[in-house]
Design a protein around this motif. Structure first.
Motif, PDB file in Angstrom:
ATOM      1  N   VAL A  99       0.589  -9.740   9.389  1.00 30.33           N
ATOM      2  CA  VAL A  99      -0.828  -9.514   9.051  1.00 30.33           C
ATOM      3  C   VAL A  99      -1.242  -8.085   9.353  1.00 30.33           C
ATOM      4  O   VAL A  99      -2.204  -7.567   8.763  1.00 30.33           O
ATOM      5  CB  VAL A  99      -1.749 -10.512   9.784  1.00 30.33           C
ATOM      6  N   ALA A 100      -0.536  -7.417  10.263  1.00 30.43           N
ATOM      7  CA  ALA A 100      -0.844  -6.019  10.556  1.00 30.43           C
ATOM      8  C   ALA A 100      -0.246  -5.080   9.512  1.00 30.43           C
ATOM      9  O   ALA A 100      -0.753  -3.968   9.291  1.00 30.43           O
ATOM     10  CB  ALA A 100      -0.320  -5.651  11.944  1.00 30.43           C
ATOM     11  N   ALA A 101       0.809  -5.523   8.840  1.00 34.60           N
ATOM     12  CA  ALA A 101       1.540  -4.638   7.923  1.00 34.60           C
ATOM     13  C   ALA A 101       1.064  -4.729   6.483  1.00 34.60           C
ATOM     14  O   ALA A 101       1.290  -3.786   5.705  1.00 34.60           O
ATOM     15  CB  ALA A 101       3.031  -4.950   7.994  1.00 34.60           C
ATOM     16  N   TYR A 102       0.429  -5.832   6.092  1.00 31.37           N
ATOM     17  CA  TYR A 102       0.074  -6.036   4.689  1.00 31.37           C
ATOM     18  C   TYR A 102      -1.436  -5.930   4.475  1.00 31.37           C
ATOM     19  O   TYR A 102      -2.224  -6.284   5.353  1.00 31.37           O
ATOM     20  CB  TYR A 102       0.563  -7.402   4.211  1.00 31.37           C
ATOM     21  N   ARG A 103      -1.837  -5.436   3.299  1.00 28.59           N
ATOM     22  CA  ARG A 103      -3.217  -5.339   2.871  1.00 28.59           C
ATOM     23  C   ARG A 103      -3.280  -5.530   1.350  1.00 28.59           C
ATOM     24  O   ARG A 103      -2.378  -5.085   0.632  1.00 28.59           O
ATOM     25  CB  ARG A 103      -3.819  -3.971   3.240  1.00 28.59           C
ATOM     26  N   PRO A 104      -4.316  -6.117   0.789  1.00 25.69           N
ATOM     27  CA  PRO A 104      -5.409  -6.779   1.517  1.00 25.69           C
ATOM     28  C   PRO A 104      -5.076  -8.233   1.848  1.00 25.69           C
ATOM     29  O   PRO A 104      -5.590  -8.805   2.797  1.00 25.69           O
ATOM     30  CB  PRO A 104      -6.568  -6.689   0.540  1.00 25.69           C
ATOM     31  N   THR A 105      -4.199  -8.826   1.031  1.00 27.44           N
ATOM     32  CA  THR A 105      -3.849 -10.228   1.241  1.00 27.44           C
ATOM     33  C   THR A 105      -2.337 -10.400   1.163  1.00 27.44           C
ATOM     34  O   THR A 105      -1.616  -9.518   0.698  1.00 27.44           O
ATOM     35  CB  THR A 105      -4.498 -11.140   0.171  1.00 27.44           C
ATOM     36  N   ILE A 106      -1.889 -11.562   1.602  1.00 26.80           N
ATOM     37  CA  ILE A 106      -0.482 -11.927   1.472  1.00 26.80           C
ATOM     38  C   ILE A 106      -0.405 -13.428   1.244  1.00 26.80           C
ATOM     39  O   ILE A 106      -1.250 -14.197   1.762  1.00 26.80           O
ATOM     40  CB  ILE A 106       0.331 -11.510   2.718  1.00 26.80           C
TER      41      ILE A 106
END
Length: 340
Positions: A287-294
Motif C-alpha cells: 500500500v505504500a508502494a502503489y498509487r492510486p489503487t491496487i
C-alpha cells in the motif's frame, strides 16, 4: 488456509512410511545382564520392563515404576511400527500422540539410549508438527539435540523429564552421543532454524543458521566425492531453511512464498506460523508502494491466498480502504487511504 496441503500431506505419509520395519538393536541400553526387579529404585541398577502390551495408555508417574508396567526394548520396537502403520492409515492424532508419549516414558525410565530412541523422537516430532503442536514438538527436538550433542535439556518442560525418577538413576549411560542419519540430521537442522524464526528468537536463529551452514558445507564436500549424493538432493532441507531465514531478514515476501511452495519434508508446517507476519509486513509495503489503487487480485496472487473472499477478509483486518463500486464485492483498494 489450504495452501500447500497436498504437498504437506504427501510429505507426512512418505516420511512416516520410511523405516516401518523394526530398527537394529545396536546401542547402549539395548541389552542388560541384570536381573529384572519387581520395582526399580535409585541405585539398584537399570530397570528392564516385562510388559508385553503393544498399546499402553500414557500415565504420569507418581512413584518408581514397576517392571510389569514397563515394556522392554523389543516390545517398544514392535509398538513403534504399530503406531506408525496405524497413523498412516487413520491419521488418528490423539491416539498416536498418547501412544508415543507412553513409548517415550518407557524409554526414559529404562535409560535406553540407542538408534531406536532417535527414531521415536523423530516420529513423534513429525506427527506433532503436522498438527501444529509447537510446544510438544519443541520438547522432541530438544531431546534430539540432547541425544546427538550431549547438550543439556534442562530447560525443556518435557513430560519425560518430569517423571519421579531420572535416567541416570537407572544406570542408563547419558554420556553416549548418538548420530542421526544424514537425511534426518539435515531435516531436523532445518526444523530448528525454522522454529527459531517462528519464535522470533534471533540469537537462536544465528546459532541454528551456523549449524545449518555447517551441514550444507559438509554436504558440499561429500557431493564432490560422491555424485550420487548430489543426485539424491543432499542437504536440501537446510539449504531451504537458510534461504527462508534470508527472506525473512530481508522482508522478501516474493522469495518467501516461492520457498513455501517448494518446502521439503514438513518445513511448510513451520512456515505456516510465519505466514501472518510475512503477510502483514507485505501489506504495508504494497500500500505504500502503489498509487492510486491496487486490485484485490494482486494481493491474492502476491500473498498466496486461496481465493478473493479470504483476501478481502485479510485486507479488512489490516485496515484496507476499498473502492466501492455500484454493486458486488470490492475489487480495488485505495492505497493512500489505506496507509497506516
Amino acid at each position: 488456509n489450504g495452501i500447500n496441503n497436498g504437498i504437506k500431506n504427501r510429505s507426512v505419509h512418505d516420511t512416516l512410511q520410511m523405516g516401518l520395519s523394526a530398527p537394529r538393536d545396536n546401542s547402549v541400553g539395548s541389552k542388560s545382564n541384570k536381573k529384572n526387579k519387581a520395582k526399580a529404585k535409585p541405585g539398584e541398577g537399570r530397570l528392564v520392563g516385562t510388559c508385553k502390551d503393544i498399546e499402553k495408555p500414557y500415565l504420569r508417574l507418581t512413584d518408581f515404576p514397576k517392571a510389569e508396567d514397563v515394556r522392554p526394548l523389543q516390545i517398544l520396537m514392535k509398538s513403534l511400527t504399530h503406531i506408525k502403520t496405524r497413523y498412516v492409515e487413520t491419521e488418528f492424532f490423539e491416539w498416536a500422540n498418547e501412544q508415543l508419549k507412553s513409548l517415550r516414558q518407557d524409554i526414559t525410565v529404562q535409560g535406553l539410549r540407542n538408534d531406536f530412541v532417535l527414531q521415536v523422537y523423530e516420529t513423534h516430532a513429525r506427527i506433532l508438527l503436522e498438527h501444529g503442536d509447537l510446544n510438544e514438538f519443541n520438547q522432541c527436538q530438544t531431546m534430539l539435540r540432547t541425544l546427538t550433542t550431549g547438550s543439556s535439556a534442562a530447560n525443556s518442560s518435557s513430560d519425560d523429564c518430569e517423571v519421579v525418577v531420572q535416567v541416570g538413576k537407572y544406570g542408563g549411560d547419558d554420556r553416549v552421543i548418538l548420530s542421526q542419519t544424514e537425511e534426518a540430521a539435515d531435516e531436523f537442522g532445518a526444523y530448528r532454524l525454522l522454529y527459531a524464526l517462528v519464535q522470533n528468537a534471533w540469537s537462536d536463529v544465528n546459532k541454528e543458521l551456523a549449524n545449518a551452514i555447517s551441514i550444507v558445507n559438509k554436504d558440499k564436500q561429500r557431493s564432490s566425492e560422491d555424485s550420487r549424493w548430489m543426485h539424491h538432493g543432499g542437504s536440501s532441507s537446510c539449504r531451504h531453511a537458510i534461504l527462508v531465514s534470508k527472506a525473512m531478514a530481508n522482508a522478501d515476501y516474493h522469495v518467501f512464498f516461492r520457498l513455501y511452495h517448494t518446502a521439503p519434508h514438513l518445513s511448510a508446517y513451520l512456515m505456516d506460523f510465519l505466514l501472518k507476519r510475512v503477510r502483514d509486513a507485505a501489506y504495508k509495503r504494497i500500500v505504500a508502494a502503489y498509487r492510486p489503487t491496487i486490485s484485490v487480485e494482486h494481493f491474492r496472487e502476491e500473498l498466496c491466498f486461496a481465493d478473493l473472499e479470504e483476501t478481502r477478509t485479510f485486507l479488512k483486518k489490516s485496515g484496507a480502504v476499498f473502492v466501492h463500486e455500484s454493486s458486488g464485492p470490492p475489487f480495488w483498494v485505495d492505497c493512500k487511504a489505506s496507509m497506516i
